[in-house]
Enzyme design. Sequence first.
Site, PDB file in Angstrom:
ATOM      1  N   LYS A 248       1.015  -1.111   0.057  1.00  0.00           N
ATOM      2  CA  LYS A 248      -0.037  -0.040  -0.024  1.00  0.00           C
ATOM      3  C   LYS A 248       0.900   1.192  -0.194  1.00  0.00           C
ATOM      4  O   LYS A 248       1.714   1.401   0.734  1.00  0.00           O
ATOM      5  CB  LYS A 248      -1.088  -0.001   1.351  1.00  0.00           C
ATOM      6  CG  LYS A 248      -1.837   1.139   1.234  1.00  0.00           C
ATOM      7  CD  LYS A 248      -3.228   1.054   2.461  1.00  0.00           C
ATOM      8  CE  LYS A 248      -3.988   2.054   2.422  1.00  0.00           C
ATOM      9  NZ  LYS A 248      -5.107   1.821   3.513  1.00  0.00           N
ATOM     10  N   GLU A 336     -18.746  -5.995  11.394  1.00  0.00           N
ATOM     11  CA  GLU A 336     -19.466  -5.331  12.318  1.00  0.00           C
ATOM     12  C   GLU A 336     -20.821  -6.142  12.814  1.00  0.00           C
ATOM     13  O   GLU A 336     -20.879  -5.798  14.212  1.00  0.00           O
ATOM     14  CB  GLU A 336     -20.642  -4.230  11.192  1.00  0.00           C
ATOM     15  CG  GLU A 336     -19.588  -3.169  10.831  1.00  0.00           C
ATOM     16  CD  GLU A 336     -18.775  -3.663   9.351  1.00  0.00           C
ATOM     17  OE1 GLU A 336     -18.328  -2.613   8.829  1.00  0.00           O
ATOM     18  OE2 GLU A 336     -19.134  -4.625   8.922  1.00  0.00           O
ATOM     19  N   ARG A 364     -24.670  -2.136   8.857  1.00  0.00           N
ATOM     20  CA  ARG A 364     -24.356  -3.329   8.521  1.00  0.00           C
ATOM     21  C   ARG A 364     -24.834  -4.441   9.368  1.00  0.00           C
ATOM     22  O   ARG A 364     -24.599  -5.732   9.345  1.00  0.00           O
ATOM     23  CB  ARG A 364     -23.130  -3.634   7.833  1.00  0.00           C
ATOM     24  CG  ARG A 364     -22.597  -2.484   6.895  1.00  0.00           C
ATOM     25  CD  ARG A 364     -21.256  -2.689   6.559  1.00  0.00           C
ATOM     26  NE  ARG A 364     -21.302  -3.592   5.479  1.00  0.00           N
ATOM     27  CZ  ARG A 364     -20.131  -4.020   4.636  1.00  0.00           C
ATOM     28  NH1 ARG A 364     -18.978  -3.485   5.325  1.00  0.00           N
ATOM     29  NH2 ARG A 364     -20.324  -4.917   4.015  1.00  0.00           N
TER      30      ARG A 364
END
Length: 590
Positions: A248, A336, A364
């Site tokens: 990244k 979640e 969610r």
Amino acid sequence: MQEELLPHIEYPIDLRKLTPDQLPYVAQELRDFVINIVATKEGHLGASLGVIELTIALHYIFNTPEDLLIWDVGHQAYPHKILTGRKKLFHTNRQLHGISGFPKRSESDYDTFGVGHSSTSISAALGMAIASKLKGDTTKQHIAVIGDASIASGMAFEGLNHAGVTDVNMLIILNDNAIGIDPSVGALKEYLTKAKVGFKPKTDNIIEALNFSYFGPIDGHDLPALLKTLEALKSIKGPKLLHIITTKGKGLKQAEENQVTYHAPGKFDASTGNLLPKENIQQPPKFQDVFGHTILELAEENEKIVGITPAMPTGSSLKYMMEAMPDRAFDVGIAEQHAVTLAAGMATQGLVPFCAIYSTFLQRAYDQIIHDVALQNLPVIFCVDRAGLVGADGATHHGVFDIAFLSCIPNMIVAAPANEIELRNILYTASLGLEHPIAIRYPRGRGTMIHWKTPMERLSIGKGSILSKKETKIAVVSTGSMTTNALEALKGINQKVNHFHFGFIKPLDHTLLKSILKNNATIITIEDGIIRGGFGSAIIDFANQYNFSSKIITLGVPDQFIHHGTIEELQEICGISVEGIQKTILRHVN
């Protein structure tokens, strides 16, 4: 000197005219293009830099948009957008009326699926692949690009589980860089860490166990290897997964070394990569930091307090407790639903769980909120960050639905503090023990107080407050951070208007509300959530129930999806900016 290639590329068809030897030059130009724009316009940097080579290879090998390409979450889709007709518009990224920071179906045929939350790509790609099979199209390719943090989510596993027993033409590319926004966590991350480029772990392969053909790991920045592998995979039928290892922030030293900061770094110097210095002035705190420092303060006094966040320790500022008390603060990854039920389980055993979660992500876990927490009346404390309009991330990230979807749940307390001190006080009150679950919602960004670390006080649940009471028949009734906007609006118009703040949306202060409805002919409610089913609607319902005849005007987010722009611009569109509130008040005063 090598002639620049990117200026001649508007769409993938232009990219495919080049030779493979030219593609590394395109990669460098594309990387520079992203860096230069994001340096001044801001946005998600690190993820996009990490998939430069992959993006080029995918659009070079596959016949997009006929072949369907889906980016999970979408943080990494900037190179994709630049190569698919939006290069000249890229400077408008995330700005009002500009292009979206995430893939968006209405924006381009190349954006095959709208995304903003993680772990949806596998299910979407499988749905598309099944549709192609039913239509008799055996040549169309279906590619999902998903990260190592996202593939650990429950929904991703559900998609893998189904795809593994489905005879479809589908390719999943696992972009493994060991980080989402914060570093990846969990057993699957530990498993993937064992896989190095050119070496497959000797342990049983979890992907192959799910009936996928597994390929890799390969270096995701090695363009020749990517091209060769993707070309070979085109002719292999059935569900398959290519595991690539990437970095990244690749190509920008600071972004590689500080991956959390450079996920979305704000403005920086494109030539050096250094963040631009910020003015050295004392500022009010971010609401997330008020939460983060306060929960640590409370946890030091109460050993029953635990903290939970689904993959957002930095964004929620639970990181302070995680650093100080690693055995009592938990990052559960992009999960979640698990976070909510984990908190419920802890609550059954007498712990005091604070579940720190963005409003948009709490959506969610709605089933878990209802069945696992509220139905059992477990005193879980939901710290709902990024409530209200959040700005440039747009429709997928605005936290405008939580008032409506939480207020309708039995047993649920819904609190919306006006400022930093009230936020501390409600956190303290919740930590002392409640008989019901509570959701405490607060906005993105900074508050208004420099001196906010005052001694905490216990609040009376469901108690509203009178901010100004005058000889008039018009009242403003505000909740949450909109109280600050309302106060500023009233300062600027020099009108006699009553003003009341409801720090609790549920339960409402019935005594105060009856007094307001009895003594005011016109009432203006102000909230930063959707009007339909929200705070204003609750007051209208109350007025009808008790036969009050006051005229009630509700200000908030209209019944439509609000897209991206600055928070101030979006509040103006919704009529809840300071100026918008002033206009409404003056219209009804006059």
